[in-house]
Design a protein around this motif. Structure first.
Motif, mmCIF file in Angstrom:
data_model
loop_
_atom_site.group_PDB
_atom_site.id
_atom_site.type_symbol
_atom_site.label_atom_id
_atom_site.label_comp_id
_atom_site.label_asym_id
_atom_site.label_seq_id
_atom_site.Cartn_x
_atom_site.Cartn_y
_atom_site.Cartn_z
ATOM 1 N N SER A 98 0.816 -1.204 0.000
ATOM 2 C CA SER A 98 0.000 0.000 0.000
ATOM 3 C C SER A 98 0.855 1.262 0.000
ATOM 4 O O SER A 98 0.632 2.186 -0.798
ATOM 5 C CB SER A 98 -0.933 -0.009 1.224
ATOM 6 O OG SER A 98 -1.734 1.145 1.259
ATOM 7 N N ILE A 99 1.855 1.323 0.881
ATOM 8 C CA ILE A 99 2.680 2.526 1.005
ATOM 9 C C ILE A 99 3.524 2.751 -0.244
ATOM 10 O O ILE A 99 3.828 3.894 -0.604
ATOM 11 C CB ILE A 99 3.560 2.428 2.271
ATOM 12 C CG1 ILE A 99 2.676 2.445 3.517
ATOM 13 C CG2 ILE A 99 4.585 3.551 2.333
ATOM 14 C CD1 ILE A 99 3.425 2.182 4.806
ATOM 15 N N ARG A 100 3.893 1.696 -0.927
ATOM 16 C CA ARG A 100 4.679 1.840 -2.155
ATOM 17 C C ARG A 100 3.935 2.683 -3.201
ATOM 18 O O ARG A 100 4.561 3.311 -4.060
ATOM 19 C CB ARG A 100 5.016 0.465 -2.718
ATOM 20 C CG ARG A 100 5.989 0.488 -3.881
ATOM 21 C CD ARG A 100 6.416 -0.907 -4.277
ATOM 22 N NE ARG A 100 7.304 -1.493 -3.287
ATOM 23 C CZ ARG A 100 7.018 -2.563 -2.565
ATOM 24 N NH1 ARG A 100 5.837 -3.173 -2.720
ATOM 25 N NH2 ARG A 100 7.869 -3.045 -1.686
ATOM 26 N N MET A 101 2.617 2.722 -3.131
ATOM 27 C CA MET A 101 1.816 3.483 -4.091
ATOM 28 C C MET A 101 1.562 4.918 -3.653
ATOM 29 O O MET A 101 0.870 5.669 -4.348
ATOM 30 C CB MET A 101 0.472 2.778 -4.318
ATOM 31 C CG MET A 101 0.580 1.417 -4.979
ATOM 32 S SD MET A 101 1.342 1.538 -6.618
ATOM 33 C CE MET A 101 0.106 2.509 -7.475
ATOM 34 N N ALA A 102 2.105 5.327 -2.497
ATOM 35 C CA ALA A 102 1.866 6.688 -2.001
ATOM 36 C C ALA A 102 2.296 7.713 -3.048
ATOM 37 O O ALA A 102 3.385 7.643 -3.604
ATOM 38 C CB ALA A 102 2.633 6.902 -0.700
ATOM 39 N N GLY A 103 1.421 8.673 -3.314
ATOM 40 C CA GLY A 103 1.733 9.725 -4.272
ATOM 41 C C GLY A 103 1.529 9.352 -5.722
ATOM 42 O O GLY A 103 1.940 10.109 -6.619
ATOM 43 N N TYR A 104 0.909 8.213 -5.970
ATOM 44 C CA TYR A 104 0.730 7.782 -7.367
ATOM 45 C C TYR A 104 -0.176 8.743 -8.123
ATOM 46 O O TYR A 104 -1.250 9.129 -7.649
ATOM 47 C CB TYR A 104 0.145 6.382 -7.433
ATOM 48 C CG TYR A 104 -0.349 6.023 -8.826
ATOM 49 C CD1 TYR A 104 0.557 5.686 -9.827
ATOM 50 C CD2 TYR A 104 -1.706 6.082 -9.131
ATOM 51 C CE1 TYR A 104 0.103 5.402 -11.108
ATOM 52 C CE2 TYR A 104 -2.162 5.788 -10.400
ATOM 53 C CZ TYR A 104 -1.242 5.446 -11.389
ATOM 54 O OH TYR A 104 -1.687 5.175 -12.656
ATOM 55 N N GLU A 105 0.238 9.099 -9.323
ATOM 56 C CA GLU A 105 -0.552 9.877 -10.271
ATOM 57 C C GLU A 105 -0.263 9.359 -11.679
ATOM 58 O O GLU A 105 0.867 8.974 -11.976
ATOM 59 C CB GLU A 105 -0.198 11.365 -10.210
ATOM 60 C CG GLU A 105 -0.482 12.027 -8.877
ATOM 61 C CD GLU A 105 0.084 13.435 -8.828
ATOM 62 O OE1 GLU A 105 -0.455 14.241 -8.069
ATOM 63 O OE2 GLU A 105 1.077 13.717 -9.542
ATOM 64 N N HIS A 106 -1.261 9.340 -12.513
ATOM 65 C CA HIS A 106 -1.056 8.958 -13.906
ATOM 66 C C HIS A 106 -0.222 10.035 -14.595
ATOM 67 O O HIS A 106 -0.355 11.233 -14.306
ATOM 68 C CB HIS A 106 -2.403 8.784 -14.611
ATOM 69 C CG HIS A 106 -2.292 8.119 -15.940
ATOM 70 N ND1 HIS A 106 -2.057 8.817 -17.111
ATOM 71 C CD2 HIS A 106 -2.381 6.813 -16.304
ATOM 72 C CE1 HIS A 106 -2.018 7.975 -18.124
ATOM 73 N NE2 HIS A 106 -2.213 6.743 -17.667
ATOM 74 N N HIS A 107 0.620 9.620 -15.525
ATOM 75 C CA HIS A 107 1.531 10.577 -16.155
ATOM 76 C C HIS A 107 0.792 11.651 -16.953
ATOM 77 O O HIS A 107 1.345 12.714 -17.255
ATOM 78 C CB HIS A 107 2.532 9.841 -17.055
ATOM 79 C CG HIS A 107 1.901 9.048 -18.150
ATOM 80 N ND1 HIS A 107 1.512 9.610 -19.339
ATOM 81 C CD2 HIS A 107 1.592 7.730 -18.222
ATOM 82 C CE1 HIS A 107 0.991 8.680 -20.114
ATOM 83 N NE2 HIS A 107 1.036 7.514 -19.473
#
Length: 268
Positions: A98-107
């Motif tokens: 879960s934390i690995r995806m922190a801040g994810y945004e599509h390019h």
């Protein structure tokens, strides 16, 4: 003894006391008698012998029971420890993923501003327009909790949705909890595991220096949060103490890992 029957025969009986037999003079009949009870041939145990046997048997049984209890205690403890370690590993894996995806945004949508969050309820840069959600919740990034946002649906914005607003913490009841929307606009901390004695988060920048998110002004803390590139996770759990057979010295277990947040620090 005389027999004066029709045959006018005379029979004499002789008693032989040496072998307790009665024999007639004609040699035709011999009559055996019962031997008297000889108390010298009796076999048995005295009271002292019985007491000694009982003491020896008790000592032997105590030794056997002690060995059995020790083996049973070891078996119960090992099984309980294995269960705790499995829970720790599964919880650690869940947090890492879960934390690995922190801040994810599509390019194609870099304006979502997904990031490591300081406090969902008081951040002046966020307006989630949810009265219940804006109440102080403890959903913050700190030493024993973490909060972040993810643009899960790739629409370029962060909605009030528990797939895009994520937080974990350790409760006062030693539960690992997640911040969830249980009904529309109604958010609660939901337990996902228990018997955790510690949950520690360490925030590190690109130089692997620890970043303290709890000190400084609001702007300084925001700048520190934006500098975070990885998160260290350490979890400690204890075996349930409700079982008296558990070995108290072997009830604590811990696991740790460091998560590289691949989406933090990417250019907007």
């Amino acid at each position: 003894i005389q027999d004066t029957g029709a045959g006018d025969s005379l029979v004499s009986l002789h008693i032989n006391r040496s072998n307790n037999a009665i024999a007639s003079t004609d040699g035709k009949n011999t009559y055996n008698t019962m031997k008297p009870h000889d108390r010298k041939n009796e076999n048995g145990f005295t009271l002292i012998e019985l007491l000694v046997a009982m003491v020896i048997g008790t000592i032997a049984l105590a030794g056997i029971y002690g060995a059995y209890r020790a083996q049973l205690k070891s078996h119960v403890t090992q099984n309980a420890v294995v269960d705790v370690q499995q829970n720790l590993r599964s919880s650690l894996y869940f947090l890492q993923k879960s934390i690995r995806m922190a801040g994810y945004e599509h390019h194609d949508h870099k304006d979502a501003n997904a990031r490591l969050e300081l406090d969902f309820a008081t951040d002046p840069e966020r307006d989630f327009d949810e009265d219940d959600f804006d109440e102080p919740s403890g959903a913050i990034s700190g030493p024993d909790s973490i909060a972040f946002t993810v643009d899960a649906d790739d629409d370029g914005g962060i909605e009030v949705d528990d797939t895009e607003i994520v937080a974990y913490r350790l409760s006062t009841d030693n539960e690992l909890q997640i911040w969830k929307e249980v009904a529309t606009g109604d958010w609660e901390w939901i337990a996902i595991d228990e018997n955790f004695s510690r949950l520690d988060f360490e925030y590190l920048n690109e130089d692997d220096d620890t970043v303290n998110l709890s000190t400084g002004t609001a702007l300084e803390r925001r700048a520190k949060a934006d500098s975070v590139r990885s998160v260290g996770i350490s979890i400690q759990a204890e075996v349930d103490q409700g079982n008296p057979m558990l070995d108290a010295d072997k009830t604590l277990r811990s696991v740790s890992a460091r998560v590289k947040c691949r989406n933090l620090g990417l250019p907007q």
